[in-house]
Design an enzyme around this catalytic site. Structure first.
Site, PDB file in Angstrom:
ATOM      1  N   GLY A   1      -7.363   2.708  -3.969  1.00 50.93           N
ATOM      2  CA  GLY A   1      -7.286   1.395  -3.352  1.00 50.93           C
ATOM      3  C   GLY A   1      -8.610   0.873  -2.826  1.00 50.93           C
TER       4      GLY A   1
ATOM      5  N   ASP B   1      -7.856  15.211   7.126  1.00 48.66           N
ATOM      6  CA  ASP B   1      -6.641  14.609   7.667  1.00 48.66           C
ATOM      7  C   ASP B   1      -7.030  13.892   8.955  1.00 48.66           C
ATOM      8  OD1 ASP B   1      -4.235  13.968   8.872  1.00 48.66           O
ATOM      9  OD2 ASP B   1      -3.268  15.877   8.421  1.00 48.66           O
TER      10      ASP B   1
ATOM     11  N   TYR C   1       3.799  -2.291  11.389  1.00 51.82           N
ATOM     12  CA  TYR C   1       2.505  -2.424  10.707  1.00 51.82           C
ATOM     13  C   TYR C   1       1.660  -3.499  11.383  1.00 51.82           C
ATOM     14  CZ  TYR C   1      -0.919  -3.321   7.023  1.00 51.82           C
ATOM     15  OH  TYR C   1      -2.094  -3.501   6.319  1.00 51.82           O
TER      16      TYR C   1
ATOM     17  N   LYS D   1      -1.952  -3.184  13.342  1.00 55.68           N
ATOM     18  CA  LYS D   1      -3.153  -3.886  12.882  1.00 55.68           C
ATOM     19  C   LYS D   1      -3.675  -4.860  13.938  1.00 55.68           C
ATOM     20  CE  LYS D   1      -3.638  -1.713   9.071  1.00 55.68           C
ATOM     21  NZ  LYS D   1      -4.775  -0.776   8.915  1.00 55.68           N
TER      22      LYS D   1
ATOM     23  N   VAL E   1      -3.286  -7.185  -1.306  1.00 52.57           N
ATOM     24  CA  VAL E   1      -4.284  -6.652  -2.237  1.00 52.57           C
ATOM     25  C   VAL E   1      -3.579  -5.795  -3.282  1.00 52.57           C
ATOM     26  CG1 VAL E   1      -6.440  -5.360  -2.442  1.00 52.57           C
ATOM     27  CG2 VAL E   1      -5.931  -6.606  -0.327  1.00 52.57           C
ATOM     28  N   ASP E   2      -3.964  -5.971  -4.533  1.00 54.45           N
ATOM     29  CA  ASP E   2      -3.363  -5.208  -5.631  1.00 54.45           C
ATOM     30  C   ASP E   2      -3.923  -3.791  -5.631  1.00 54.45           C
ATOM     31  OD1 ASP E   2      -2.025  -4.386  -7.833  1.00 54.45           O
ATOM     32  OD2 ASP E   2      -2.952  -5.787  -9.244  1.00 54.45           O
ATOM     33  N   THR E   3      -3.193  -2.889  -5.034  1.00 53.33           N
ATOM     34  CA  THR E   3      -3.600  -1.491  -4.912  1.00 53.33           C
ATOM     35  C   THR E   3      -2.432  -0.591  -5.316  1.00 53.33           C
ATOM     36  OG1 THR E   3      -2.817  -1.334  -2.626  1.00 53.33           O
ATOM     37  CG2 THR E   3      -5.115  -2.050  -2.952  1.00 53.33           C
TER      38      THR E   3
ATOM     39  N   SER F   1      -0.953   1.401  -3.442  1.00 55.28           N
ATOM     40  CA  SER F   1      -0.008   1.326  -2.324  1.00 55.28           C
ATOM     41  C   SER F   1       0.947   0.148  -2.492  1.00 55.28           C
ATOM     42  CB  SER F   1      -0.773   1.196  -1.003  1.00 55.28           C
ATOM     43  OG  SER F   1       0.100   0.903   0.070  1.00 55.28           O
TER      44      SER F   1
END
Length: 245
Positions: A17, A58, A147, A151, A180-182, A184
């Site tokens: 991504g 991690d 989410y 953020k 965004v085209d990822t 995910s």
């Protein structure tokens, strides 16, 4: 000479991504990139690119972060990318979902900044970039409750760090993308009951008629990592194709 020549950049969630696209863009501009991720298999794919070294990390584990930071002698830019998108309203968000998102999306940035900021202060210079989102305090978005809360917290964290250390040579900004085209995004679409309708719904809210690419966001990150943005700090930088208008 590249725009980031000689800079040491540490970034998280670099395996795919926006993180991956940014790692590659940073390296192309001459940076020494230390790319971290929890996904070792995907991360290893970056080792073939000049200027990039990898480290499994991690970012929810303080001990791992502190050990990693102790091994880094110099850092010019810290880019905190790691995050998770939970789907649902507050009624769909159990305490474990809330805690997981807060831990990964906010606490990880707190831990990374706290570990690396003293090195920047000793150098009397440093640049921190955090990944936020338009789905935050900028725009209310359906089914993005926890989410968006995380953020929004990232924006607050960014402004606080910028205000506290501006006179000590530290800059701190955050990137606020739209959709965004990822990988995910594609995973979230495929997880819906009707992926075709989910894709259509995502596209219908894009005023430009398309998603952003990870590479487009990475170009903004190059600017924020470079000295070209030396007068920019404490700023949530929106890249959303007009979605928040």
């Amino acid at each position: 000479m590249g725009r980031l020549e000689g800079k040491v950049i540490v970034l998280t969630a670099a395996a795919q991504g926006i993180g991956r696209a940014s790692a590659l863009a940073f390296a192309r501009e001459g940076a020494k990139v230390i790319a971290t991720d929890i996904n070792e298999a995907k991360l290893q794919e970056l080792e073939n690119y000049p200027g990039i070294q990898t480290r499994v990390l991690d970012v929810t584990k303080k001990r791992q972060i502190d050990q990693f930071a102790s091994e880094i002698e110099k850092i010019d830019v810290l880019f905190n990318v790691a995050g998770f998108v939970h789907h649902g309203t507050i009624l769909d968000c159990e305490e474990k979902d809330w805690d997981f998102s807060m831990n990964l999306n906010v606490r990880s940035m707190y831990l990374m900044i706290k570990a690396f900021l003293p090195k920047m202060l000793a150098q009397k210079s440093g640049n921190i970039i955090n990944m936020s989102s338009v789905a935050s305090s900028i725009k209310g978005v359906e089914n993005r409750c926890v989410y968006s809360a995380t953020k929004a917290a990232v924006i607050g964290l960014t402004k606080s760090v910028a205000a506290d250390f501006i006179q000590q040579g530290i800059r701190c900004n955050c990137v606020c993308p739209g959709t965004v085209d990822t990988p995910s995004l594609q995973e979230r679409i495929q997880a819906r009951d009707d992926p075709k309708e989910a894709l259509k719904a995502f596209l219908n809210r894009q005023k430009t008629g398309r998603f952003a690419s990870a590479e487009e966001v990475a170009l903004l990150c190059v600017y924020l990592a470079s000295d070209e943005s030396a007068y920019v700090t404490g700023t949530p930088v929106v890249i959303d194709g007009g979605w928040s208008l």
